[in-house]
Scaffold this active site. Structure first.
Site, PDB file in Angstrom:
ATOM      1  N   GLU A  29       4.624  -9.997   3.318  1.00  0.00           N
ATOM      2  CA  GLU A  29       4.662 -11.345   3.915  1.00  0.00           C
ATOM      3  C   GLU A  29       5.885 -11.521   4.808  1.00  0.00           C
ATOM      4  O   GLU A  29       5.797 -12.079   5.901  1.00  0.00           O
ATOM      5  CB  GLU A  29       4.650 -12.408   2.809  1.00  0.00           C
ATOM      6  CG  GLU A  29       3.332 -12.516   2.076  1.00  0.00           C
ATOM      7  CD  GLU A  29       2.168 -12.673   3.032  1.00  0.00           C
ATOM      8  OE1 GLU A  29       2.185 -13.594   3.854  1.00  0.00           O
ATOM      9  OE2 GLU A  29       1.246 -11.836   2.989  1.00  0.00           O
ATOM     10  N   HIS A  68       5.413  -9.904   8.155  1.00  0.00           N
ATOM     11  CA  HIS A  68       4.664 -10.708   9.127  1.00  0.00           C
ATOM     12  C   HIS A  68       5.618 -11.635   9.892  1.00  0.00           C
ATOM     13  O   HIS A  68       5.489 -11.812  11.100  1.00  0.00           O
ATOM     14  CB  HIS A  68       3.601 -11.568   8.428  1.00  0.00           C
ATOM     15  CG  HIS A  68       2.316 -10.850   8.110  1.00  0.00           C
ATOM     16  ND1 HIS A  68       1.568 -10.196   9.062  1.00  0.00           N
ATOM     17  CD2 HIS A  68       1.628 -10.707   6.941  1.00  0.00           C
ATOM     18  CE1 HIS A  68       0.479  -9.680   8.499  1.00  0.00           C
ATOM     19  NE2 HIS A  68       0.505  -9.966   7.197  1.00  0.00           N
TER      20      HIS A  68
HETATM   21 ZN   LIG Z   1      -0.915  -9.363   5.893  1.00  0.00          ZN
END
Ligand SMILES: [Zn+2]
Length: 266
Positions: free
Chosen positions: A134, A137
């Site tokens: 995460e 990202h």
């Molecule tokens: Zn992802």
């Protein structure tokens, strides 16, 4: 006139292109700062009703466990991209056993749902893989990319906000687009990128890279009839498990290093 418009459009798209950390071209109509500011508002909007329902950070033991893992990951994220030390990093544990999900908005605003931890029965190494993925990202600016794509392919929530003459709505429009960015699926090349960066952040933070493989295996088995939210926003790239497994040997030296693991206090 028409030629001018086409030229203007082409130059706009050229200007709006960026390069991700792994060298992929990205469409960028929204700056990272815009995505970060919009995400702050989206984060507050998301947490407010959950907090009123008493669903935020209820279990102090679980909160400490998740925070300790995340603090080690953020320290590595800041090493990778030093400018992110200025981000207002934050992690919340949302008490909802039905929701198998986790996310990190632009600017480092994160959440993990108890449903993911309980239904997947995650180890610390696996939680580190999820949050590493995460955080990756966000480091690779995927939220601004998704906001850009939604603007370019439709009227766009942000565009509606920006052209409105009602003061205050502009920010809310961008916040709505930021919120949409965590609900829309990532494209598969963004997924591959987040897998690649995430496993490295986790290994450098002292978490077993082999857990990246077991995590996706376990994730694929939960949910029954309903697909976990996490899998709908993170579609599997071709051969995800094989690609991750192939990365493990190059990650083991980071994981086995005897160096102390720094933390970034949250
Ligand atoms: Zn992802």
């Amino acid at each position: 006139m028409k030629r001018f418009t086409t030229l203007a459009l082409v130059s706009l798209v050229l200007i709006a292109c960026a390069t991700s950390p792994t060298g992929r071209r990205q469409l960028m109509l929204v700056s990272e700062d815009t995505a970060i500011n919009a995400s702050k508002e989206a984060y507050a909007q998301t947490l407010k009703p959950l907090s009123e329902e008493g669903k935020v950070d209820n279990d102090p033991v679980l909160k400490r466990r998740v925070t300790a893992i995340t603090e080690r990951l953020v320290a590595q994220a800041v090493k990778m991209r030093p400018a992110t030390s200025r981000w207002e990093w934050s992690i919340k544990v949302i008490d909802d056993p039905e929701v198998v999900n986790a996310w990190c908005m632009a600017g480092g605003k994160m959440a993990i749902y108890t449903g993911l931890i309980e239904q997947v029965q995650t180890t610390d190494d696996e939680i580190a893989q999820i949050m590493g993925h995460e955080i990756a990202h966000a480091l690779a600016n995927h939220q601004a990319e998704k906001m850009s794509v939604s603007m370019a392919t439709s009227v766009g929530v942000a565009a509606v906000g920006m052209t409105s003459d009602r003061p205050g709505l502009a920010v809310s429009g961008a916040a709505a687009a930021a919120l949409l960015a965590i609900k829309l699926p990532n494209n598969r090349s963004a997924e591959t990128e987040a897998d690649r960066i995430g496993i490295e952040l986790a290994a450098k933070a002292g978490y077993d890279p082999r857990a990246a493989v077991t995590l996706w295996e376990k994730m694929g088995k939960v949910g029954g009839r309903r697909q976990p939210q996490f899998l709908s926003t993170h579609p599997a790239p071709e051969n995800r498990k094989q690609t991750l497994r192939a990365l493990v040997p190059s990650m083991m030296p980071y994981y086995q290093s005897k160096q102390p693991r720094p933390i970034f206090k949250l």
